[in-house]
Design an enzyme around this catalytic site. Structure first.
Site, mmCIF file in Angstrom:
data_model
loop_
_atom_site.group_PDB
_atom_site.id
_atom_site.type_symbol
_atom_site.label_atom_id
_atom_site.label_comp_id
_atom_site.label_asym_id
_atom_site.label_seq_id
_atom_site.Cartn_x
_atom_site.Cartn_y
_atom_site.Cartn_z
ATOM 1 N N CYS A 235 0.835 -1.206 0.000
ATOM 2 C CA CYS A 235 0.000 0.000 0.000
ATOM 3 C C CYS A 235 0.872 1.260 0.000
ATOM 4 C CB CYS A 235 -0.911 -0.013 1.225
ATOM 5 S SG CYS A 235 -1.824 1.516 1.470
ATOM 6 N N CYS B 63 0.657 3.126 3.334
ATOM 7 C CA CYS B 63 1.381 2.406 4.392
ATOM 8 C C CYS B 63 2.884 2.621 4.248
ATOM 9 C CB CYS B 63 1.044 0.916 4.357
ATOM 10 S SG CYS B 63 -0.622 0.504 4.924
ATOM 11 N N ASP C 130 -0.816 16.706 -0.598
ATOM 12 C CA ASP C 130 -1.141 15.915 -1.783
ATOM 13 C C ASP C 130 -0.176 16.295 -2.902
ATOM 14 O OD1 ASP C 130 -2.585 15.213 -4.369
ATOM 15 O OD2 ASP C 130 -4.045 14.470 -2.917
ATOM 16 N N HIS D 31 -3.751 -0.083 8.371
ATOM 17 C CA HIS D 31 -4.362 -0.213 7.051
ATOM 18 C C HIS D 31 -5.837 -0.572 7.171
ATOM 19 C CE1 HIS D 31 -4.375 -0.783 2.721
ATOM 20 N NE2 HIS D 31 -5.197 -1.793 2.961
ATOM 21 N N ASN E 60 -13.278 9.988 -0.185
ATOM 22 C CA ASN E 60 -13.720 9.221 -1.346
ATOM 23 C C ASN E 60 -13.785 7.752 -0.953
ATOM 24 O OD1 ASN E 60 -13.676 11.580 -2.958
ATOM 25 N ND2 ASN E 60 -11.490 11.309 -3.281
ATOM 26 N N HIS F 117 -8.554 7.609 3.815
ATOM 27 C CA HIS F 117 -7.857 8.863 4.084
ATOM 28 C C HIS F 117 -8.811 10.037 3.917
ATOM 29 C CE1 HIS F 117 -7.464 8.050 -0.229
ATOM 30 N NE2 HIS F 117 -7.334 9.356 -0.424
ATOM 31 N N HIS G 299 -9.189 14.038 2.772
ATOM 32 C CA HIS G 299 -8.619 15.168 2.052
ATOM 33 C C HIS G 299 -9.049 16.417 2.804
ATOM 34 C CE1 HIS G 299 -7.698 13.098 -1.850
ATOM 35 N NE2 HIS G 299 -8.592 12.251 -1.360
#
Length: 122
Positions: free
Chosen positions: A5, A8, A31, A47, A91, A104, A106
């Protein structure tokens, strides 16, 4: 954590990121393809693929993640109060726009208009 990942690997320090925050549970960083003047990602270090995988016993760490977001937004340049503010986006799944299979947040902020991916008003 997952071996393959991307997030990760960032959390473990194997891939560099422009970090703005880190503790035992979360890492936050800029980002690499920002959709707003401020665009941070807040990632749990354990995770979990998406909100679809969240269970009732995840409420405490999710709550800590949500309370961390306004602090990070203001510390990184978002104007406080009603005239300022920021947006939080999560998302979920391919149809929901999730590109990395690791839950996650944003944090999007800064002067409008934002002219990239972020919708002008949701």
């Amino acid at each position: 954590m997952s071996d393959n990942c991307l997030f990760c690997k960032i959390a473990r320090g194997e891939i560099p990121a422009k970090k703005v925050y880190e503790d035992d549970e979360f890492v936050a960083f800029h980002d690499i393809n920002p959709a707003a003047p401020l665009h941070l990602l807040v990632v749990p270090k354990h995770h979990i693929a998406s909100l679809l995988d969240v269970q009732a016993d995840d409420a405490q760490w999710l709550g800590r993640m949500m309370t961390l977001a306004p602090k990070l937004a203001q510390e990184n340049g978002c104007t406080p109060g009603y005239e300022g503010g920021f947006r939080i986006v999560v998302n979920t799944g391919i149809e929901g726009g999730q590109e990395i299979a690791h839950l996650h947040l944003h944090i999007l902020g800064g002067p409008r208009p934002w002219n990239k991916r972020a919708a002008p008003a949701a």
